[in-house]
Structure formats: structure tokens, C-alpha cells
Design a protein around this motif. Structure first.
Motif, PDB file in Angstrom:
ATOM      1  N   TYR A  62       0.842  -1.199   0.000  1.00  0.00           N
ATOM      2  CA  TYR A  62       0.000   0.000   0.000  1.00  0.00           C
ATOM      3  C   TYR A  62       0.877   1.248   0.000  1.00  0.00           C
ATOM      4  O   TYR A  62       0.527   2.257  -0.636  1.00  0.00           O
ATOM      5  N   GLY A  63       2.007   1.189   0.677  1.00  0.00           N
ATOM      6  CA  GLY A  63       2.935   2.322   0.629  1.00  0.00           C
ATOM      7  C   GLY A  63       3.424   2.583  -0.778  1.00  0.00           C
ATOM      8  O   GLY A  63       3.643   3.731  -1.166  1.00  0.00           O
ATOM      9  N   GLY A  64       3.599   1.509  -1.564  1.00  0.00           N
ATOM     10  CA  GLY A  64       3.958   1.686  -2.966  1.00  0.00           C
ATOM     11  C   GLY A  64       2.824   2.309  -3.753  1.00  0.00           C
ATOM     12  O   GLY A  64       3.045   3.147  -4.629  1.00  0.00           O
ATOM     13  N   PHE A  65       1.574   1.866  -3.461  1.00  0.00           N
ATOM     14  CA  PHE A  65       0.418   2.539  -4.056  1.00  0.00           C
ATOM     15  C   PHE A  65       0.457   4.030  -3.757  1.00  0.00           C
ATOM     16  O   PHE A  65       0.243   4.868  -4.653  1.00  0.00           O
ATOM     17  N   MET A  66       0.704   4.386  -2.495  1.00  0.00           N
ATOM     18  CA  MET A  66       0.679   5.797  -2.108  1.00  0.00           C
ATOM     19  C   MET A  66       1.786   6.587  -2.798  1.00  0.00           C
ATOM     20  O   MET A  66       1.587   7.755  -3.168  1.00  0.00           O
ATOM     21  N   ILE A  67       2.934   5.960  -3.003  1.00  0.00           N
ATOM     22  CA  ILE A  67       3.996   6.620  -3.765  1.00  0.00           C
ATOM     23  C   ILE A  67       3.518   6.879  -5.192  1.00  0.00           C
ATOM     24  O   ILE A  67       3.715   7.973  -5.750  1.00  0.00           O
ATOM     25  N   ASN A  68       2.872   5.873  -5.802  1.00  0.00           N
ATOM     26  CA  ASN A  68       2.349   6.052  -7.155  1.00  0.00           C
ATOM     27  C   ASN A  68       1.275   7.139  -7.191  1.00  0.00           C
ATOM     28  O   ASN A  68       1.169   7.902  -8.160  1.00  0.00           O
ATOM     29  N   TRP A  69       0.468   7.194  -6.142  1.00  0.00           N
ATOM     30  CA  TRP A  69      -0.567   8.225  -6.040  1.00  0.00           C
ATOM     31  C   TRP A  69       0.065   9.614  -5.903  1.00  0.00           C
ATOM     32  O   TRP A  69      -0.328  10.564  -6.573  1.00  0.00           O
ATOM     33  N   ILE A  70       1.061   9.709  -5.039  1.00  0.00           N
ATOM     34  CA  ILE A  70       1.761  10.985  -4.833  1.00  0.00           C
ATOM     35  C   ILE A  70       2.402  11.454  -6.131  1.00  0.00           C
ATOM     36  O   ILE A  70       2.404  12.654  -6.442  1.00  0.00           O
ATOM     37  N   ALA A  71       2.933  10.494  -6.914  1.00  0.00           N
ATOM     38  CA  ALA A  71       3.599  10.860  -8.169  1.00  0.00           C
ATOM     39  C   ALA A  71       2.654  11.580  -9.116  1.00  0.00           C
ATOM     40  O   ALA A  71       3.094  12.416  -9.925  1.00  0.00           O
ATOM     41  N   GLY A  72       1.365  11.298  -9.040  1.00  0.00           N
ATOM     42  CA  GLY A  72       0.393  11.934  -9.923  1.00  0.00           C
ATOM     43  C   GLY A  72      -0.236  13.182  -9.355  1.00  0.00           C
ATOM     44  O   GLY A  72      -1.149  13.744  -9.972  1.00  0.00           O
ATOM     45  N   HIS A  73       0.221  13.617  -8.187  1.00  0.00           N
ATOM     46  CA  HIS A  73      -0.327  14.799  -7.536  1.00  0.00           C
ATOM     47  C   HIS A  73       0.803  15.739  -7.135  1.00  0.00           C
ATOM     48  O   HIS A  73       1.968  15.338  -7.055  1.00  0.00           O
ATOM     49  N   THR A  74       0.456  16.968  -6.876  1.00  0.00           N
ATOM     50  CA  THR A  74       1.458  17.954  -6.475  1.00  0.00           C
ATOM     51  C   THR A  74       2.142  17.484  -5.200  1.00  0.00           C
ATOM     52  O   THR A  74       1.486  17.111  -4.221  1.00  0.00           O
TER      53      THR A  74
ATOM     54  N   ALA B 117      -1.385   9.450 -14.411  1.00  0.00           N
ATOM     55  CA  ALA B 117      -0.042   9.282 -14.965  1.00  0.00           C
ATOM     56  C   ALA B 117       0.381  10.479 -15.801  1.00  0.00           C
ATOM     57  O   ALA B 117       1.578  10.770 -15.911  1.00  0.00           O
ATOM     58  N   LYS B 118      -0.587  11.199 -16.362  1.00  0.00           N
ATOM     59  CA  LYS B 118      -0.237  12.375 -17.179  1.00  0.00           C
ATOM     60  C   LYS B 118       0.430  13.470 -16.355  1.00  0.00           C
ATOM     61  O   LYS B 118       1.073  14.374 -16.902  1.00  0.00           O
ATOM     62  N   ASN B 119       0.301  13.385 -15.029  1.00  0.00           N
ATOM     63  CA  ASN B 119       0.892  14.393 -14.145  1.00  0.00           C
ATOM     64  C   ASN B 119       2.259  13.989 -13.607  1.00  0.00           C
ATOM     65  O   ASN B 119       2.867  14.753 -12.847  1.00  0.00           O
ATOM     66  N   PHE B 120       2.743  12.800 -13.970  1.00  0.00           N
ATOM     67  CA  PHE B 120       4.010  12.324 -13.411  1.00  0.00           C
ATOM     68  C   PHE B 120       5.151  13.269 -13.768  1.00  0.00           C
ATOM     69  O   PHE B 120       5.370  13.587 -14.942  1.00  0.00           O
ATOM     70  N   LYS B 121       5.910  13.700 -12.773  1.00  0.00           N
ATOM     71  CA  LYS B 121       7.079  14.553 -12.972  1.00  0.00           C
ATOM     72  C   LYS B 121       8.240  14.171 -12.064  1.00  0.00           C
ATOM     73  O   LYS B 121       9.394  14.448 -12.378  1.00  0.00           O
ATOM     74  N   THR B 122       7.954  13.565 -10.915  1.00  0.00           N
ATOM     75  CA  THR B 122       8.971  13.323  -9.900  1.00  0.00           C
ATOM     76  C   THR B 122       9.810  12.097 -10.250  1.00  0.00           C
ATOM     77  O   THR B 122       9.254  11.025 -10.536  1.00  0.00           O
ATOM     78  N   PRO B 123      11.142  12.200 -10.237  1.00  0.00           N
ATOM     79  CA  PRO B 123      11.990  11.030 -10.494  1.00  0.00           C
ATOM     80  C   PRO B 123      11.617   9.871  -9.569  1.00  0.00           C
ATOM     81  O   PRO B 123      11.518  10.049  -8.348  1.00  0.00           O
TER      82      PRO B 123
ATOM     83  N   PHE C 222       5.459  -3.040 -13.769  1.00  0.00           N
ATOM     84  CA  PHE C 222       5.760  -2.793 -15.179  1.00  0.00           C
ATOM     85  C   PHE C 222       4.927  -1.628 -15.717  1.00  0.00           C
ATOM     86  O   PHE C 222       5.434  -0.769 -16.456  1.00  0.00           O
ATOM     87  N   GLN C 223       3.633  -1.617 -15.364  1.00  0.00           N
ATOM     88  CA  GLN C 223       2.766  -0.533 -15.841  1.00  0.00           C
ATOM     89  C   GLN C 223       3.225   0.827 -15.307  1.00  0.00           C
ATOM     90  O   GLN C 223       3.210   1.826 -16.028  1.00  0.00           O
ATOM     91  N   MET C 224       3.603   0.863 -14.054  1.00  0.00           N
ATOM     92  CA  MET C 224       4.069   2.117 -13.460  1.00  0.00           C
ATOM     93  C   MET C 224       5.329   2.617 -14.167  1.00  0.00           C
ATOM     94  O   MET C 224       5.437   3.801 -14.529  1.00  0.00           O
ATOM     95  N   PHE C 225       6.274   1.714 -14.391  1.00  0.00           N
ATOM     96  CA  PHE C 225       7.514   2.104 -15.052  1.00  0.00           C
ATOM     97  C   PHE C 225       7.257   2.551 -16.491  1.00  0.00           C
ATOM     98  O   PHE C 225       7.836   3.545 -16.965  1.00  0.00           O
ATOM     99  N   THR C 226       6.378   1.836 -17.189  1.00  0.00           N
ATOM    100  CA  THR C 226       6.037   2.227 -18.559  1.00  0.00           C
ATOM    101  C   THR C 226       5.470   3.641 -18.598  1.00  0.00           C
ATOM    102  O   THR C 226       5.844   4.467 -19.453  1.00  0.00           O
ATOM    103  N   ALA C 227       4.556   3.941 -17.683  1.00  0.00           N
ATOM    104  CA  ALA C 227       3.955   5.277 -17.654  1.00  0.00           C
ATOM    105  C   ALA C 227       4.998   6.350 -17.383  1.00  0.00           C
ATOM    106  O   ALA C 227       4.990   7.426 -18.010  1.00  0.00           O
ATOM    107  N   LEU C 228       5.901   6.098 -16.454  1.00  0.00           N
ATOM    108  CA  LEU C 228       6.961   7.067 -16.151  1.00  0.00           C
ATOM    109  C   LEU C 228       7.830   7.317 -17.379  1.00  0.00           C
ATOM    110  O   LEU C 228       8.164   8.468 -17.708  1.00  0.00           O
ATOM    111  N   GLN C 229       8.208   6.237 -18.060  1.00  0.00           N
ATOM    112  CA  GLN C 229       9.055   6.387 -19.239  1.00  0.00           C
ATOM    113  C   GLN C 229       8.331   7.136 -20.358  1.00  0.00           C
ATOM    114  O   GLN C 229       8.922   8.002 -21.023  1.00  0.00           O
ATOM    115  N   ARG C 230       7.065   6.813 -20.565  1.00  0.00           N
ATOM    116  CA  ARG C 230       6.303   7.493 -21.619  1.00  0.00           C
ATOM    117  C   ARG C 230       6.100   8.975 -21.329  1.00  0.00           C
ATOM    118  O   ARG C 230       5.997   9.787 -22.245  1.00  0.00           O
ATOM    119  N   MET C 231       6.073   9.323 -20.055  1.00  0.00           N
ATOM    120  CA  MET C 231       5.934  10.732 -19.683  1.00  0.00           C
ATOM    121  C   MET C 231       7.280  11.443 -19.602  1.00  0.00           C
ATOM    122  O   MET C 231       7.344  12.625 -19.254  1.00  0.00           O
TER     123      MET C 231
END
Length: 677
Positions: free
Chosen positions: A541-553, A605-611, A629-638
Motif C-alpha cells: 500500500y505504501g507503494g500505491f501511495m507513492i504512485n498516487w503521490i507521483a500523480g499529484h502535487t 499518470a499524465k501528471n508524473f514529474k517526480t523522479p 511494469f505498468q508504473m515504469f512504462t507510464a513514467l518512461q512514456r511521460m
């Protein structure tokens, strides 16, 4: 003159303390895996010996080895009882306290062995065609009970073993699957079930007392011990789930069955989870843990007292707002002792049956593996803290005096600078009080500024605590010179069931706000934290929250997402415990898609900016690897700076020493690369 002596004494004390501190160093990954780990502890019936297991790891061999030790409760001395290069564990005492049975892999397959505590070589007791998972010894010494994984339709153990051999030798590895569960946690079930067998202590023969197409004990939602002999050794109480679709059911129940076999009798009518049956020493009662709501794996555990004579039951913890954990009886059957998660600690309690009074006995740190002396005066347990791996302690129940009995890592710990956890509380967005723990870096200097690593726990119904975590070890995160903060956001255990319930159906809502308000509190109240250098990391769930944070300010310079959920709908179709998402998101995504969509990081995912560093493992069936894999793909595509660390041979956890070394090197390297830019 006296003032001069006092000044000199203080000066010498300061100098010696400074020299001692200077001689210490931060912990390393090699230190972490050099720590000896105490596992099971088991008190002899006469109270004179504690058998305990110690696991030591070799980084070079990339594996660990477990042996059994004996601790004298009289003088505190310890001796090593087994010394095999293979696993020796699961110790069980004979009724006369002169022998130990244990499970070993020294001859390949897991079998039962026997050793005298007076010395000599261990003797193999069983030559079964299948492996023994674990064992218990009946109070009268006449029987062993053990669990084994078998095909429920096989006529005996030999046929189960033959079917295994046939599958192993076949050139066709395809599977035909007709039901859920078909895989669990990190393994394929292959139509096998866990069953409980009885074996006379004097003969290499056995019989199945839990036959049928069920797991006994069940795969999940288990207690510390889910099968146990009655005091007179005439019956066994055990736990199983008999619902037709166990992947959506949390309805574990407590059963009893004669030692000689027969039709099991269900004792618990509760539609939610019941587990961990414990007989009172006088045989009158059977205590067990029970959740209140069906379908919810994180509901509060109550302690229920079943009267074997009258068939009535009583809730002993009706007004107690924390989970009941491990449970043991006093020798006189007038009290029970249990532990419970409470505000970042694992606390030990005493409950008096006559009055219902619950008294807190051990409040500090993290305390497990409870056992009591035959006279009821001494409670033995394991204790760990953020700066101390597990050691064995004892409590004099009358005086309240606590004493440490083992010091297996003393030499190594004396070389390391590790600070204790510190508590902080803040008022969140809706007025609720939220708790957190903070660890300062080695050689902390309050006049300096330090980067912050913000850790987010899994569950989500988990809890950061004052313990020595071997995977998400706060001292390892602090070792390069970081402040480490851990917030127990709403949904966490240890703060009452109402607080725990607040995460369900609100995954990215209140918990996210708690974390952001908590971060603001830290930055405003701790001057030694550098506001410009902050990283965040979490798993499950902490990984989920990191992914969630990545899409928000967010204010983070970089993120680490380990085994995190990226897309809730695809997660549902691939995970194994379906009751979990169906409770958390209000049903299946086919019928109730709204919350699955609402709390999917994939939507942002369109909001991803943080390394972001993404970590995932092939054998993680709880949060399947495609989420990473999906998370990494989205980061790379953005076009976001990102890295994927993939383990083909790990599961939801990273368990192998050399893989763990790579994990820490990659995680700390990633944070160092970005937090200082």
C-alpha cells in the motif's frame, strides 16, 4: 576541592563518552545481514529451559541457516544444541522436559528428529514420503501432530508423494485450473491442501484428522498457532475455512476433532474470521480470537471464551479498543496474557477472567512470543526496538521487573551508532490526532540541516512501530545522514478500530492528506530538516501511495515505489485474495467500478514529474509484477527520470541476502542521486 573532583569526573565521563561515540559507525547492509535472528522460543514443561532458534545468514552463500539453542532459566547461560548446516527448527518439548523434537532438512526432506538435552546426536524419528511443515507434541507425550501439504484425493501420503514425483518428471508443465485460489502469496497451489496428521511418538505411522478438500490450517488470516492439543490429549482444536470460494471468504472457523480421528465439530458460528484456539490448562475453556465483520481482514480481533462444559461463550475484550494478538493462559487458568499493537508499540496485557480487568504489563518497544513459567510468576518473551534486534527477556509479573536474558548481537551492536525512535503527534486536516515516529541520523548535530526520507507503510492496515525491521529498516535509511519519519496515517492499526476503518474506500483521500499534513508539521517544527531535500519511499500500500503521490502535487525530490498498485482494476483480476479489494472498494470492479477507478494512480499518470525508482518481483502474487511494469512504462512514456529494479526470484518481500544488498544499494543510491540535486 570537592567541586574540582566533580569537574574532573564529569570531564573524564564526557571524554570517554565522546571517544566511545567516535569509535562507533553507521550501520551497513553487511551489518544488517550479520545480525543473528532469534525466531521461535519454547519453554520446557518443568520451566528450567527455553529452547529458541537462531538464524544466521551468509552473504557469500546467499542463504541462512537455523539452529536450536538452550537457555537455562536458572542462570541465564545458553548452549547451542544443534549444529547442522541445514535447517533445524520448530522445537517441541517432551512431557518430561528431557528431550526436544524438531523439524530438520539435514537429510533432504523436512522430517522430525529427536535430541536429548543432555547431549548426543539427534535421531531421525520419521521417514515420511512427504515433508513435515511443523510439529507440536501432546501434553502427555504420546502423540505428535504435524501439518503436511497433500492431495486431498490421494489415499495416503505415498500416493501424494507419487503424484508429486510424476508431475516433476513430466515434460509437460502446463496447469489446468478450475477454481480460486490457484496460487497464493508466492507459490502455485497445484490442487494440494494443508492437512493435520497425528503420529504416535513411538511409531512411524500417522493418520489424517482433517481429511477433505480444505486447508487446515487455512492459507491466510491465521493465528500464531492454529492447531493445538487439549490438555488431556484426547482432541485437537484446529482452524479451517469450509466456504466454497475461499478467495472471497474470511470465514475461518474453529473446529475440534478426536485425536483418533472422526468427523470434526465446528465450534464457531461467527461468519467472520476465528482463529488461534488456546485451551485453558484445566481443560474447562477454549479461548480463541474472533473478528466482528465478515469479508474484512483488518477488523478488530476480540478474545472469546468458550466454555467446553456448557457450550456458552463470552467476549472478554468487548470494551478493549485494540487487537488481541498472541494469547497464552496462566497455569491456574484464571488469567490470560496477550499482546496488542498500540501506538507504535507491541504491548503485553494481562486479563483476569473473574473481573474482566485488563492490565498493561510491558509498554515499551515490540514484544512477542509470550510464554509463562509453570508457577505463573515469570513471563518470557522476545523484545525488539528500532535500535535492537530481537532478544529474549523475562518479566517478574509481581514486581514488574524486566530483565534481558540473551545478548546474541551485543558485540556488533556495540560498534553501531543507532538512535532510538522519537514520537510526534499532529492535528490532521479534520481535527484528528495522528501519530508518527522519527529517527535521527547517526552522530546527529542539532545545529546542522539534514535531508528527510518519508517512509509510508503497507497494509494499508499496518503500523510503523519501534521494531528492527529487516526489510524497511529505519536505521539503514538514516545511516547515510538522513532524518527518517514514519506516519501512522488513518487506517493504521494500534489506534482503535474506528481509526483503522477510515482508509477503506478512501485510499487516496484521508490517508494522503494525513501524510501531507504530517510532512508540513515536520518541516515547520524540526529546524534540522532541510525543506528542500525530501524523498519518499513505500511498499505495498505504501507503494500505491507513492504512485498516487507521483500523480499529484508534491514536494519530494524523488520517490521509491516497491510492489505498489498502479491500476486497481487490473490488480483485482490478478491478485489472489479477492476479499481484500472487494471490501476496500465496495465489491467487484465489474459491478462497482467507481472506487476502483477513483483510487487508481494510473488515472493521473499524465501528471508524473517526480523522479521515481520502481521495484517489483516476479513471484509477488499479492501485487502482481505487471503493476510495477505498468508504473515504469507510464513514467518512461511521460519522460520522467525513472528506473526499474526487477527481481525474477523474489516475492512481495526481498529475502535473499545478495538481492537485499542490491536493493539497499539501488534505493539509497537513487535517493542520494536526486535528493542532493
Amino acid at each position: 576541592m570537592r567541586q574540582i573532583f566533580v569537574f574532573i569526573a564529569l570531564l573524564m565521563s564526557f571524554v570517554s563518552t565522546s571517544v566511545f561515540a567516535a569509535a562507533k559507525r553507521p550501520i551497513t547492509i553487511e551489518d544488517l545481514w550479520a545480525m543473528k535472528r532469534i525466531g521461535e522460543i519454547c519453554l520446557s514443561p518443568d520451566g528450567k529451559w527455553l529452547a529458541y532458534t537462531v538464524t544466521e545468514y551468509s552473504m557469500e552463500q546467499n542463504k541462512g541457516n537455523t539452529d536450536i539453542w538452550l537457555l537455562s532459566t536458572k542462570d541465564g547461560t545458553s548452549i547451542k544444541l544443534t549444529n547442522s548446516p541445514d535447517y533445524d527448527g520448530n522445537p517441541a518439548w517432551s512431557a518430561d522436559s528431557k528431550k526436544l523434537a524438531f523439524v530438520s532438512t539435514r537429510d533432504g526432506n523436512r522430517q522430525i528428529y529427536l535430541i536429548s538435552i543432555s547431549g548426543g546426536e539427534a535421531r531421525r524419528l520419521t521417514n515420511l514420503p512427504i515433508g513435515v511443515h511443523d510439529i507440536i507434541w501432546s501434553p502427555d507425550g504420546k502423540y505428535f501432530a504435524f501439518t503436511a501439504s497433500v492431495y486431498p484425493n490421494a489415499k495416503d501420503l505415498d500416493e501424494s508423494a507419487a503424484w508429486d514425483a510424476e508431475k516433476k518428471s513430466s515434460q509437460v508443465k502446463a496447469k489446468i485450473i478450475t477454481r480460486l485460489f490457484y496460487r497464493y502469496w508466492n507459490r502455485w497451489l497445484n490442487d494440494k491442501r494443508s492437512h493435520i496428521f497425528i503420529m504416535p511418538a513411538t511409531a512411524d505411522t500417522c493418520w489424517d484428522i482433517t481429511s477433505g478438500d480444505y486447508d487446515s490450517p487455512p492459507l491466510d488470516l491465521r493465528g500464531v498457532q492454529d492447531y493445538v492439543f487439549s490438555p488431556d490429549a484426547q482432541e485437537v482444536s484446529f482452524v479451517r475455512n469450509t466456504d466454497s470460494l475461499t478467495a472471497i471468504s474470511t470465514n475461518n472457523d474453529v473446529f475440534v476433532v478426536p485425536v483418533t480421528g472422526g468427523e470434526p465439530k465446528r465450534l464457531t458460528p461467527n461468519p467472520a474470521t476465528d482463529n488461534q484456539p488456546v485451551y485453558s490448562p484445566d481443560g474447562r475453556y477454549l479461548a480463541y480470537r474472533a473478528m466482528r465483520r465478515a469479508g474484512f481482514e483488518a477488523d478488530q480481533y476480540d478474545l472469546i471464551l468458550y466454555d467446553r462444559k456448557t457450550g456458552t461463550r463470552r467476549n472478554l475484550t468487548q470494551g478493549f479498543d485494540y487487537d488481541v494478538g498472541e494469547v497464552i493462559w496462566s497455569p491456574k487458568s484464571d488469567k490470560v496474557y496477550f499482546n496488542s499493537k498500540k501506538k507504535g508499540r507491541m504491548v503485553i496485557f494481562e486479563l483476569r477472567l473473574k473481573t474482566g480487568e485488563i492490565r498493561e504489563l510491558v509498554s515499551e518497544h515490540y514484544n512477542t512470543s509470550l510464554t509463562i513459567s509453570p508457577d505463573g510468576r515469570i513471563l518470557y518473551f522476545k523484545q525488539q526496538a528500532a535500535n535492537m534486534p530481537y532478544e529474549i527477556f523475562k518479566l517478574d509479573i509481581t514486581s514488574g521487573k524486566i530483565q534481558q536474558l540473551t545478548f546474541i548481537n551485543q558485540k556488533l551492536l556495540s560498534q553501531l551508532m543507532m538512535n532510538p525512535v522519537e514520537d510526534f503527534w499532529f492535528t490532521s486536516f479534520d481535527g484528528r490526532k495522528v501519530h508518527g515516529l522519527l529517527v535521527k541520523p547517526p552522530f546527529f548535530d542539532s545545529s546542522k540541516k539534514y535531508p528527510l526520507i518519508y517512509l509510508i507503510h503497507g497494509g494499508p492496515q499496518g503500523m510503523w512501530s519501534d521494531n528492527f525491521h529487516y526489510r524497511w529498516n529505519c536505521q539503514m535509511f538514516a545511516s547515510p545522514g538522513y532524518v527518517v519519519a514514519m506516519v501512522n496515517f488513518r487506517g493504521s492499526k494500534g489506534y482503535g478500530q474506528e481509526f483503522c476503518d477510515l482508509v477503506s474506500k478512501d485510499w487516496g483521500g484521508g490517508p494522503y492528506q494525513d501524510l501531507m499534513v504530517g510532512l508540513d508539521y515536520l518541516l515547520q517544527n524540526y529546524d534540522f530538516i532541510d525543506k528542500q531535500r525530501i524523498a519518499a519511499a513505500g511498499a505495498s500500500y505504501g507503494g500505491f501511495m507513492i504512485n498516487w503521490i507521483a500523480g499529484h502535487t508534491n514536494p519530494f525530490k524523488c520517490l521509491v515505489s516497491h510492489d505498489g498498485v498502479f491500476d486497481q482494476i487490473s490488480m483485482y483480476g490478478a491478485t489472489e485474495e479477492l476479499w481484500f479489494p472487494e471490501w476496500e472498494f465496495g465489491g467487484t470492479p465489474y459491478e462497482h467500478p467507481n472506487l476502483y477507478e477513483k483510487w487508481s494512480p494510473s488515472r493521473f499518470a499524465k501528471n508524473f514529474k517526480t523522479p521515481t525508482l520502481v521495484i517489483h518481483s516476479e513471484n509477488d502474487f499479492r501485487v502482481p509484477v505487471t503493476q510495477g511494469f505498468q508504473m515504469f512504462t507510464a513514467l518512461q512514456r511521460m519522460g520522467v527520470p525513472s528506473k526499474l529494479l526487477y527481481f525474477p526470484d523474489e516475492d512481495h518481500f526481498v529475502n535473499k541476502p545478495q538481492n537485499a544488498r542490491l536493493w539497499w544499494k539501488t534505493v539509497l543510491g537513487w535517493i542520494d542521486e536526486w535528493i542532493n540535486k
